[in-house]
Structures are given as structure tokens and as C-alpha cells.
Design a protein around this motif. Structure first.
Motif, PDB file in Angstrom:
ATOM      1  N   ASP A 137       0.850  -1.345  -0.105  1.00  0.00           N
ATOM      2  CA  ASP A 137      -0.041  -0.034   0.107  1.00  0.00           C
ATOM      3  C   ASP A 137       0.895   1.296  -0.071  1.00  0.00           C
ATOM      4  N   ALA A 138       2.129   1.211  -0.023  1.00  0.00           N
ATOM      5  CA  ALA A 138       2.955   2.350   0.064  1.00  0.00           C
ATOM      6  C   ALA A 138       4.449   1.912  -0.721  1.00  0.00           C
ATOM      7  N   VAL A 139       4.918   2.943  -1.674  1.00  0.00           N
ATOM      8  CA  VAL A 139       6.188   2.718  -2.054  1.00  0.00           C
ATOM      9  C   VAL A 139       6.794   4.035  -1.926  1.00  0.00           C
ATOM     10  N   GLU A 140       8.264   3.981  -1.420  1.00  0.00           N
ATOM     11  CA  GLU A 140       9.064   5.251  -1.476  1.00  0.00           C
ATOM     12  C   GLU A 140      10.392   4.653  -1.886  1.00  0.00           C
ATOM     13  N   GLN A 141      11.050   5.659  -2.633  1.00  0.00           N
ATOM     14  CA  GLN A 141      12.360   5.495  -3.270  1.00  0.00           C
ATOM     15  C   GLN A 141      13.360   6.706  -2.786  1.00  0.00           C
ATOM     16  N   ASP A 142      14.674   6.170  -2.824  1.00  0.00           N
ATOM     17  CA  ASP A 142      15.614   7.283  -2.780  1.00  0.00           C
ATOM     18  C   ASP A 142      16.704   6.913  -3.535  1.00  0.00           C
ATOM     19  N   ASP A 143      17.911   7.379  -3.442  1.00  0.00           N
ATOM     20  CA  ASP A 143      19.054   7.098  -4.394  1.00  0.00           C
ATOM     21  C   ASP A 143      19.666   5.757  -4.216  1.00  0.00           C
ATOM     22  N   ARG A 144      19.319   5.305  -3.227  1.00  0.00           N
ATOM     23  CA  ARG A 144      20.033   4.046  -2.574  1.00  0.00           C
ATOM     24  C   ARG A 144      19.020   2.751  -2.729  1.00  0.00           C
TER      25      ARG A 144
ATOM     26  N   VAL B 173       9.028  -0.633   0.754  1.00  0.00           N
ATOM     27  CA  VAL B 173       7.708  -1.106   0.191  1.00  0.00           C
ATOM     28  C   VAL B 173       7.235  -1.288   1.459  1.00  0.00           C
ATOM     29  N   HIS B 174       5.872  -0.680   1.760  1.00  0.00           N
ATOM     30  CA  HIS B 174       5.047  -1.193   2.996  1.00  0.00           C
ATOM     31  C   HIS B 174       3.931  -2.157   2.445  1.00  0.00           C
ATOM     32  N   ALA B 175       3.901  -3.203   3.129  1.00  0.00           N
ATOM     33  CA  ALA B 175       2.748  -4.147   3.005  1.00  0.00           C
ATOM     34  C   ALA B 175       1.969  -4.503   4.171  1.00  0.00           C
ATOM     35  N   ARG B 176       0.688  -4.718   4.177  1.00  0.00           N
ATOM     36  CA  ARG B 176      -0.312  -5.091   5.125  1.00  0.00           C
ATOM     37  C   ARG B 176      -0.401  -6.381   5.070  1.00  0.00           C
ATOM     38  N   GLY B 177      -0.488  -7.085   6.214  1.00  0.00           N
ATOM     39  CA  GLY B 177      -0.773  -8.630   6.105  1.00  0.00           C
ATOM     40  C   GLY B 177      -1.138  -8.972   7.600  1.00  0.00           C
ATOM     41  N   ALA B 178      -0.427 -10.093   8.009  1.00  0.00           N
ATOM     42  CA  ALA B 178      -0.726 -10.521   9.366  1.00  0.00           C
ATOM     43  C   ALA B 178       0.041  -9.487  10.472  1.00  0.00           C
TER      44      ALA B 178
ATOM     45  N   ASP C 285       2.101  -5.392  10.060  1.00  0.00           N
ATOM     46  CA  ASP C 285       2.412  -4.149   8.997  1.00  0.00           C
ATOM     47  C   ASP C 285       4.029  -4.347   8.746  1.00  0.00           C
ATOM     48  N   THR C 286       4.407  -4.565   7.476  1.00  0.00           N
ATOM     49  CA  THR C 286       5.773  -4.645   7.237  1.00  0.00           C
ATOM     50  C   THR C 286       6.398  -3.487   6.234  1.00  0.00           C
ATOM     51  N   TRP C 287       7.627  -2.974   6.419  1.00  0.00           N
ATOM     52  CA  TRP C 287       8.277  -2.154   5.858  1.00  0.00           C
ATOM     53  C   TRP C 287       9.414  -3.028   5.416  1.00  0.00           C
ATOM     54  N   TRP C 288       9.274  -3.304   3.730  1.00  0.00           N
ATOM     55  CA  TRP C 288      10.558  -4.031   3.305  1.00  0.00           C
ATOM     56  C   TRP C 288      11.590  -3.141   2.331  1.00  0.00           C
ATOM     57  N   ARG C 289      12.753  -3.319   2.617  1.00  0.00           N
ATOM     58  CA  ARG C 289      13.782  -2.552   1.965  1.00  0.00           C
ATOM     59  C   ARG C 289      14.482  -3.309   0.608  1.00  0.00           C
TER      60      ARG C 289
ATOM     61  N   PRO D 289      26.356   4.602  -4.504  1.00  0.00           N
ATOM     62  CA  PRO D 289      26.574   5.568  -3.351  1.00  0.00           C
ATOM     63  C   PRO D 289      27.435   4.797  -2.078  1.00  0.00           C
ATOM     64  N   SER D 290      28.265   5.133  -1.372  1.00  0.00           N
ATOM     65  CA  SER D 290      29.016   4.450  -0.322  1.00  0.00           C
ATOM     66  C   SER D 290      28.309   4.001   0.569  1.00  0.00           C
ATOM     67  N   ASP D 291      27.115   4.613   1.097  1.00  0.00           N
ATOM     68  CA  ASP D 291      26.478   4.169   2.478  1.00  0.00           C
ATOM     69  C   ASP D 291      25.189   3.481   1.998  1.00  0.00           C
ATOM     70  N   ALA D 292      25.221   2.659   0.884  1.00  0.00           N
ATOM     71  CA  ALA D 292      24.168   1.735   0.396  1.00  0.00           C
ATOM     72  C   ALA D 292      23.857   0.803   1.596  1.00  0.00           C
ATOM     73  N   THR D 293      22.650   0.484   1.943  1.00  0.00           N
ATOM     74  CA  THR D 293      22.368  -0.301   3.162  1.00  0.00           C
ATOM     75  C   THR D 293      22.038  -1.745   2.673  1.00  0.00           C
ATOM     76  N   ALA D 294      21.674  -2.490   3.582  1.00  0.00           N
ATOM     77  CA  ALA D 294      21.646  -3.949   3.277  1.00  0.00           C
ATOM     78  C   ALA D 294      20.554  -4.623   3.983  1.00  0.00           C
ATOM     79  N   GLY D 295      19.939  -5.698   3.766  1.00  0.00           N
ATOM     80  CA  GLY D 295      19.082  -6.418   4.722  1.00  0.00           C
ATOM     81  C   GLY D 295      17.788  -5.960   4.522  1.00  0.00           C
ATOM     82  N   THR D 296      16.788  -6.490   5.363  1.00  0.00           N
ATOM     83  CA  THR D 296      15.444  -6.305   5.024  1.00  0.00           C
ATOM     84  C   THR D 296      14.745  -6.148   6.470  1.00  0.00           C
ATOM     85  N   ASP D 297      13.711  -5.365   6.588  1.00  0.00           N
ATOM     86  CA  ASP D 297      12.969  -5.164   7.797  1.00  0.00           C
ATOM     87  C   ASP D 297      12.414  -6.456   8.214  1.00  0.00           C
TER      88      ASP D 297
END
Length: 562
Positions: A159-166, A170-175, A177-181, A554-562
């Protein structure tokens, strides 16, 4: 680095996840449903040979067990056969039954094959229930050696999508609420795509281009293994057109073309169509088992954009087509094959904006051409009078059946001659039987380690394929030819390419002279062909295929998911 987020667990989303996993790219597949595919015998897919090979290479060899390949294609007008096409036996599978030749009057010759003008026809498509395809894809995901590469998450409604340069969030509703990176987002979530709506991308086109009543049934028809197009059948409820296509185990899918609007098809009316059609074909109504029915409305739509920053659209989220036999699912799987190697290259080596933009430039242009061809043909084939009176006989039939058969502008595999990844001609090029940008022929090849197979079996691994045409290598000892002639120089050149490449050797390639060198993209399209080993030109072509130097990461790219 973050995984690729795929929204939608239909055939296109699952195939994309498998294609990414084959190239060591992790992904998360967000599925709005439970993950259980509804069993619908009347909901089927027709896959072209190269698309079926793409899925087989992803770990779905069992498709051949679930599907049927047509031995022939028969066209009829009222009660008279007008055209018959025999298919060539397919690849390593057992030879198909010998198709019957067209019945012709004395003194007349059978109609030539549409693809070659004579002799056996093209390789047949594969027709199978869509739920069987989804099951095979899920089985292939479950069999991955590294199960961590693909994570399937059911009951996740985006139900939501946000972007940046890295990356993208994505926000998803289910069992819960979760933000996925993720590094990128691909919307494979169908015609009503939530991702497309959240990105604000328009989806213009035509509504209710065609309507079909559909039935899947088990019966004995007079043309075992053949697909049938019957135009203007003489019985009362035959309508304008009926198509019959075989499925495994004596099952058939029958389609009746309906008026675009109106004519409510009740269960009783559909049963009447079935009985009258079977009686018209068999002389009586044979025993049959009705498995499934439906009424499908086909739309023609094309998303204005297939890329928005780090987000992409694929499959029905990007395009809808299906009139005149054009195959939307087949096109969606081509989207997955085209996008997967570009996202993999970006993850492992960095990608330029040119490379990522090329997905839209190639695939949207190809699907737009398919839609344009269908829209231009519809008035000719469906409208009253006009050119219909001119296009008689096999010419009319060929135009109408191209989409079903994988031929011509309605059905042939797409080419990308004007791709932004097309290498410039700096000299040394040598034309072969395949135009640059078109899918390469599936010739038998040998690797330097001595393994042999088909060219398509080497695709989908994120590597450029460099194929040397060397007659006679099949009878030479590999220890001799692998270290003789141009091979050491070619191997050294390929090792120095800006992206990973693989050297292969073939005895012959259609239209190619001896010692020609072909550069084939990871998705099987021919990028360039050269008259011999030309290191500078080959490196320049490989640089063009990857879209030039990658963009800075970008040198500060992040990793992993919520």
C-alpha cells in the motif's frame, strides 16, 4: 546489498524470482494471496519454444509432462479445410506422431508451410494449464540449492512505495504491517497493479477488444493432437470463429468468439454451444467430460512507462493483449528474461542508466508493435466487407493464425534492432542468418571443458556468450582444438571483456561463414557477429551491451530487510 522486491506471485513474478536466483540475486516475493493457485482447466497458457526453454532452464523441465505440443494446425471455413500446417518434431523429446497431410483435389498441391514455404513447419508451441505452470515454478523455487535467495511472503498487500538514490522501501499489510527494503522493485501484480497505481503510471488502451466463451473438456475429436481454427461454422450457434487446442490426457480447450458486448452466456447456452460444436465436427455428439468453463474479456492496454526510478513493471501490470491469438503471458515471461540479467548485472558489477532504461526501450517497443499489429488486423479480420473480400484463402488464414502459431508480427519472437544496447559497427562485422537484435538460433554448442548441449541451455546465467563457428570441431579431439588456431586468442579476449563471458564452439550456424564469432546476450538475443576473432571490436560490443560504464554506487548503501 538489499534484495529485489517482486510484487505478485503469478507466473511472471515467480519466473523473475527464479531468473534472479539463477544469477545469485536475492529477492523477496510479496504475494497478496495465500500462495495456492486456483485449479482452472480452462485457464491455459501457450508458450513459444524459446519461452518454454527459458522456463526449463530455470528448473522447470516437467513442463513437457503438463503440456501438449501440437502436431499440426488446421484451418477451416464453414465445412472446407483451407490450410493445414505440420509442425516439426521438437528438440530432444520423442518424435511427435506423423501429421496427416492436407487433403487436396487432383491436380492441386498442398499449401506450403507458412514459415519455410515447403516441408515441415515450425517448432510447435507448448500449451498447458496455467495452474500447472505455477506449480512447476513453485516446485523449482522449493528446489533451489540456496533457499535464502528467494523468500515468498503470502498475505502481503502493498500500500506504499518510497524511493531514494540507494533503494526502494515498500510497505505491506498482512498478518502484521511491514516495511521492506530493496535495491529495486518490480510490479508483477497483474492488470489492476497496485504498484503501477502507486507509481502514478497511466495505463491507456482499449476495453473489451474481444470476448470468448471457453470450455475445457475431455473428448475424442477427429484431429488428435492438432489445433483447429474453424471460421464461420455452418451450425446455428457456431458464431464467427471457434478454436480448439489440445491439452494432455485427451483434454481440449475450446474458444468461441463472442460479440465484444452483449450476449450474456448462460450455463445452458454454453452447454448448447458445446453439444452443437461437437456434433458439427464429429457428425454426432460424442461422450465428453466437461471440466471447466469461463467467459474471458480481452483488453489491449500499454503502460505509459515501465520504469520509474528503481521501480519496474512487468507482465499484465505493464501490458494487456490477447486478441487474434497473441499471448500475454508469453510476453510477460519475456519481460522477466529481459529484466533479470540487467538487474543481476547492476548488483554484481554496477549498471548504467542506459542499461536499466533499455528494459523499457526494448520490451515496451516490442509489445507496442504486437498491439499495433493486432489493432490494425482486427478491422480487416472482424469487420464487415472491405479487405476481408480481398484477403481470401491462405493469406487470410495466415494473418488470422499468426498469433496462435508464433509467426509474423502477431506471434514471432521479438527483435531489438534499435536497442540502446546495440553495438555500433566499428568494422569487422559479418552478417549471419540471424539479424542483430533477434533471438539467436538454438544450435548445438560445445564448451572448452568438453560439455555439449543447446545454446539456450547456456542462457540465464548472466554471462555473455561468445560463439565461434568452427566446422569440424565435432570430430576433433577437444585437447587439440581447444588449444589450437584462434581458440587461445578468443579465450584471452573473452576473459578481458568488461562483463563475464563464456566461450562456446559450434560446428555451424545458419548463414555464418567458418570462423565467424557471435556475441549473444544473456537473454539469447544476438548482439553482433564478426568475421573472425577481433578483440577490439568484441570488447567494444560487450561494452555497448552493458550500456557503457556503470553509474556510481553510493558508499552508504544499506543491506537487509525489515
Amino acid at each position: 546489498m538489499d534484495p529485489v522486491i517482486v510484487v505478485g506471485a503469478g507466473p511472471v513474478g515467480l519466473a523473475l524470482a527464479l531468473a534472479l536466483a539463477a544469477q545469485e540475486v536475492p529477492c523477496v516475493v510479496l504475494d497478496e494471496g495465500s500462495g495456492a493457485e486456483e485449479v482452472r482447466a480452462a485457464r491455459t497458457a501457450v508458450l513459444r519454444p524459446d519461452t518454454a526453454a527459458f522456463l526449463t532452464g530455470l528448473g522447470c523441465p516437467g513442463l513437457e509432462l503438463d503440456g501438449a505440443r501440437w502436431t499440426g494446425w488446421r484451418s477451416m471455413r464453414r465445412r472446407q479445410p483451407t490450410r493445414q500446417l505440420a509442425f516439426a518434431p521438437y528438440g530432444p523429446e520423442p518424435a511427435l506422431p506423423e501429421p496427416r497431410r492436407p487433403e487436396v483435389s487432383p491436380g492441386r498441391s498442398p499449401a506450403p508451410d507458412a514459415a519455410t514455404g515447403q516441408g515441415p513447419g515450425p517448432v510447435p508451441p507448448l500449451h498447458l494449464p496455467q495452474h500447472a505452470l505455477v506449480r512447476r515454478l513453485r516446485d523449482a523455487l522449493a528446489a533451489l540449492p540456496d533457499r535464502k535467495l528467494v523468500r515468498l511472503v503470502p498475505y502481503s498487500r502493498v500500500d506504499a512505495v518510497e524511493q531514494d538514490d540507494r533503494g526502494v522501501s515498500v510497505h505491506a499489510r498482512g498478518a502484521e504491517d511491514t516495511w521492506w527494503r530493496g535495491s529495486h522493485l518490480v510490479g508483477c501484480d497483474g492488470a489492476r497493479s497496485t504498484v503501477r497505481k502507486l507509481l502514478g503510471i497511466r495505463f491507456p488502451g482499449r476495453t473489451a477488444v474481444e470476448r470468448h466463451a471457453v470450455a475445457a473438456l475431455r473428448a475424442e475429436l477427429p484431429w488428435p493432437g492438432e489445433a483447429l481454427l474453424h471460421r464461420r461454422p455452418p451450425w446455428r450457434s457456431g458464431g464467427e470463429e471457434i478454436t480448439a487446442r489440445p491439452l494432455p490426457d485427451g483434454t481440449w480447450r475450446l474458444d468461441w468468439l463472442l460479440p465484444p458486448r452483449g450476449e450474456l452466456v448462460t450455463p445452458d447456452a454454453l452447454i448448447g454451444r458445446i453439444r452443437e460444436t461437437l456434433a458439427g465436427w464429429c457428425g454426432h455428439t460424442p461422450a465428453y467430460d466437461l471440466l471447466d468453463t469461463g467467459v474471458y474479456t480481452l483488453h489491449h492496454r500499454l503502460a505509459k512507462s515501465w520504469r520509474a526510478g528503481r521501480a519496474f513493471l512487468a507482465g499484465d501490470a505493464a501490458h494487456l493483449l490477447g486478441a487474434l491469438g497473441t499471448q500475454g503471458l508469453d510476453e510477460g515471461l519475456r519481460d522477466a528474461a529481459n529484466l533479470a540479467w540487467k538487474l543481476a548485472l547492476d548488483r554484481h558489477h554496477g549498471a548504467s542508466e542506459t542499461l536499466l532504461d533499455s528494459y523499457q526501450a526494448e520490451r515496451r517497443t516490442a509489445v507496442a508493435a504486437r498491439l499495433r499489429a493486432a489493432d490494425q488486423s482486427l478491422p480487416v479480420l472482424r469487420g464487415p466487407g472491405g479487405l476481408r473480400t480481398v484477403l481470401r484463402g491462405s493469406g487470410h488464414d495466415a494473418l488470422l493464425t499468426d498469433g496462435h502459431l508464433g509467426l509474423g508480427p502477431l506471434g514471432a519472437p521479438p527483435a531489438y534492432p534499435l536497442s540502446p544496447l546495440a553495438p555500433p559497427d566499428a568494422g569487422g562485422r559479418s552478417a549471419v542468418g540471424t539479424p542483430e537484435g533477434a533471438p539467436a538460433e538454438d544450435v548445438r554448442v560445445t564448451a572448452p571443458d568438453g560439455t555439449t548441449g543447446r545454446l539456450r541451455e547456456r542462457l540465464g546465467r548472466g554471462r555473455l556468450l561468445v560463439v565461434l563457428v568452427a566446422p569440424g570441431t565435432g570430430v576433433w579431439d577437444r585437447r587439440h582444438w581447444a588449444t589450437a588456431g584462434v581458440m587461445p586468442r578468443l579465450a584471452e579476449t573473452v576473459a578481458a571483456l568488461p562483463v563475464p563471458g563464456e566461450v562456446l564452439v559450434t560446428e555451424a550456424y545458419p548463414g555464418a561463414p567458418a570462423h565467424a564469432v557471435l556475441l549473444v546476450r544473456p537473454d539469447g538475443h544476438l548482439a553482433a557477429s564478426f568475421g573472425g576473432v577481433r578483440p577490439a571490436e568484441l570488447r567494444a560490443a560487450a561494452e555497448a551491451v552493458r550500456g557503457g560504464a556503470p553509474a556510481a554506487v553510493p558508499s552508504d548503501a544499506t543491506a537487509g530487510t525489515d
